[in-house]
Write an enzyme that holds these catalytic residues in place. Sequence first.
Site, PDB file in Angstrom:
ATOM      1  N   TYR A 161       0.835  -1.213   0.000  1.00  0.00           N
ATOM      2  CA  TYR A 161       0.000   0.000   0.000  1.00  0.00           C
ATOM      3  C   TYR A 161       0.869   1.263   0.000  1.00  0.00           C
ATOM      4  O   TYR A 161       0.617   2.198  -0.756  1.00  0.00           O
ATOM      5  CB  TYR A 161      -0.895  -0.052   1.236  1.00  0.00           C
ATOM      6  N   LYS A 165       1.129   4.107  -2.874  1.00  0.00           N
ATOM      7  CA  LYS A 165       0.785   5.504  -2.569  1.00  0.00           C
ATOM      8  C   LYS A 165       1.976   6.437  -2.805  1.00  0.00           C
ATOM      9  O   LYS A 165       1.802   7.577  -3.225  1.00  0.00           O
ATOM     10  CB  LYS A 165       0.279   5.619  -1.126  1.00  0.00           C
TER      11      LYS A 165
HETATM   12  P1  NAP Z   1     -13.413   2.470   1.355  1.00  0.00           P
HETATM   13  O1  NAP Z   1     -14.387   3.075   2.299  1.00  0.00           O
HETATM   14  O2  NAP Z   1     -12.912   1.090   1.584  1.00  0.00           O
HETATM   15  O3  NAP Z   1     -14.044   2.562  -0.129  1.00  0.00           O
HETATM   16  C1  NAP Z   1     -13.295   2.098  -1.220  1.00  0.00           C
HETATM   17  C2  NAP Z   1     -14.009   2.473  -2.496  1.00  0.00           C
HETATM   18  O4  NAP Z   1     -13.192   1.993  -3.595  1.00  0.00           O
HETATM   19  C3  NAP Z   1     -15.371   1.808  -2.637  1.00  0.00           C
HETATM   20  O5  NAP Z   1     -16.242   2.700  -3.283  1.00  0.00           O
HETATM   21  C4  NAP Z   1     -15.056   0.612  -3.527  1.00  0.00           C
HETATM   22  O6  NAP Z   1     -16.152   0.174  -4.329  1.00  0.00           O
HETATM   23  C5  NAP Z   1     -14.009   1.201  -4.431  1.00  0.00           C
HETATM   24  N1  NAP Z   1     -13.235   0.179  -5.122  1.00  0.00           N
HETATM   25  C6  NAP Z   1     -12.592  -0.896  -4.581  1.00  0.00           C
HETATM   26  N2  NAP Z   1     -12.020  -1.613  -5.554  1.00  0.00           N
HETATM   27  C7  NAP Z   1     -12.306  -0.987  -6.728  1.00  0.00           C
HETATM   28  C8  NAP Z   1     -12.001  -1.246  -8.084  1.00  0.00           C
HETATM   29  N3  NAP Z   1     -11.238  -2.301  -8.428  1.00  0.00           N
HETATM   30  N4  NAP Z   1     -12.474  -0.401  -9.028  1.00  0.00           N
HETATM   31  C9  NAP Z   1     -13.259   0.662  -8.680  1.00  0.00           C
HETATM   32  N5  NAP Z   1     -13.559   0.964  -7.414  1.00  0.00           N
HETATM   33  C10 NAP Z   1     -13.092   0.142  -6.456  1.00  0.00           C
HETATM   34  O7  NAP Z   1     -12.102   3.374   1.216  1.00  0.00           O
HETATM   35  P2  NAP Z   1     -11.777   4.853   1.760  1.00  0.00           P
HETATM   36  O8  NAP Z   1     -11.258   4.735   3.127  1.00  0.00           O
HETATM   37  O9  NAP Z   1     -12.878   5.775   1.447  1.00  0.00           O
HETATM   38  O10 NAP Z   1     -10.515   5.181   0.835  1.00  0.00           O
HETATM   39  C11 NAP Z   1     -10.625   5.935  -0.364  1.00  0.00           C
HETATM   40  C12 NAP Z   1      -9.234   6.293  -0.835  1.00  0.00           C
HETATM   41  O11 NAP Z   1      -8.564   7.035   0.167  1.00  0.00           O
HETATM   42  C13 NAP Z   1      -8.348   5.072  -1.127  1.00  0.00           C
HETATM   43  O12 NAP Z   1      -7.518   5.349  -2.226  1.00  0.00           O
HETATM   44  C14 NAP Z   1      -7.528   4.947   0.136  1.00  0.00           C
HETATM   45  O13 NAP Z   1      -6.331   4.293  -0.105  1.00  0.00           O
HETATM   46  C15 NAP Z   1      -7.339   6.401   0.483  1.00  0.00           C
HETATM   47  N6  NAP Z   1      -7.006   6.652   1.876  1.00  0.00           N
HETATM   48  C16 NAP Z   1      -7.863   6.269   2.876  1.00  0.00           C
HETATM   49  C17 NAP Z   1      -7.514   6.544   4.180  1.00  0.00           C
HETATM   50  C18 NAP Z   1      -8.398   6.183   5.339  1.00  0.00           C
HETATM   51  O14 NAP Z   1      -7.951   6.323   6.482  1.00  0.00           O
HETATM   52  N7  NAP Z   1      -9.627   5.732   5.134  1.00  0.00           N
HETATM   53  C19 NAP Z   1      -6.293   7.169   4.471  1.00  0.00           C
HETATM   54  C20 NAP Z   1      -5.456   7.522   3.432  1.00  0.00           C
HETATM   55  C21 NAP Z   1      -5.827   7.270   2.139  1.00  0.00           C
HETATM   56  P3  NAP Z   1     -17.118  -1.030  -3.793  1.00  0.00           P
HETATM   57  O15 NAP Z   1     -17.973  -0.377  -2.736  1.00  0.00           O
HETATM   58  O16 NAP Z   1     -17.888  -1.424  -4.994  1.00  0.00           O
HETATM   59  O17 NAP Z   1     -16.223  -2.080  -3.227  1.00  0.00           O
END
Ligand code: NAP
Length: 253
Positions: A161, A165
């Site tokens: 990851y 990133k």
């Molecule tokens: P999340 O709640 O797990 O949601 C992930 C989203 O990505 C869902 O809409 C999922 O769709 C979609 N997804 C997964 N696989 C996919 C694919 N192959 N093609 C298209 N869409 C796909 O994640 P989040 O926490 O909101 O994270 C969003 C972004 O922010 C990510 O890039 C993550 O790495 C980044 N981020 C998150 C955090 C954190 O603390 N949460 C921190 C830093 C960065 P489905 O619902 O259909 O599975």
Amino acid sequence: MAASSEARLQGQVAVVTGASRGIGRAAAIALAAEGATVIVNYASSSQAADAVVAEITGAGGQAMALQADVGQTDQVDSLVNTVMEKYGRVDVLVNNAGIARDTLLLRMKLEDWQAVIDLNLTGVFLCTRAISKIMLKQRAGRIINITSVVGEMGNPGQANYSAAKAGVIGFTKTVAKELASRGITVNAVAPGFIATDMTADIKAAEEILKLIPLGRYGQPEEVAGLIRFLAADAAAAYITGQVINIDGGMVMA
Ligand code: NAP
């Protein structure tokens, strides 16, 4: 959310990958509130994506759900073709879709490595390559890539990851330089720990809170506010190639 009186994205089209849940969902709602027609991409949660569209349209906005695995070239092409046939333009791209497959390096299987690189890094490349062609013709566009603090500082258990990133950060800077002369900005947003499904299972929550000067997880709507600024604000026209942290103070450069 009827388009606000500002409605700075009226007449524009925004593609948000992974918009069925979490940060992408909040970003889709925020961009729709600026008047954009929002493409709510998802992988498998069709009901959740439909609920995001219903929330947007119920408030007077415009949105469409589109399924595609954005780590796959043919599916990205088909998503972009559908958007172009229906709307004929793309003004904002939020490369948000992401997954984590956490485990320590010595236990990490090649498939855990590959799945995370395929979506979190190659997916950003595929969507940006396809949509920047459209933006180049329009001579305008805003691309926002969601990276993470762990791409800057590393994190045990997240070699795949954090590598993806960190790759997004290098990609963002290079593409910002390549596209700048055509009025396209490319920036990265680096969240810290945000309260979504991705962080729901984290066991050592108390330990993590000690690393966050502001002493709490962030909310998806806070990250969406930054995405909205980069997509819609006039001042953001002069911001490109930057990594902007939204992390409660975890990383202070
Ligand atoms: P999340 O709640 O797990 O949601 C992930 C989203 O990505 C869902 O809409 C999922 O769709 C979609 N997804 C997964 N696989 C996919 C694919 N192959 N093609 C298209 N869409 C796909 O994640 P989040 O926490 O909101 O994270 C969003 C972004 O922010 C990510 O890039 C993550 O790495 C980044 N981020 C998150 C955090 C954190 O603390 N949460 C921190 C830093 C960065 P489905 O619902 O259909 O599975």
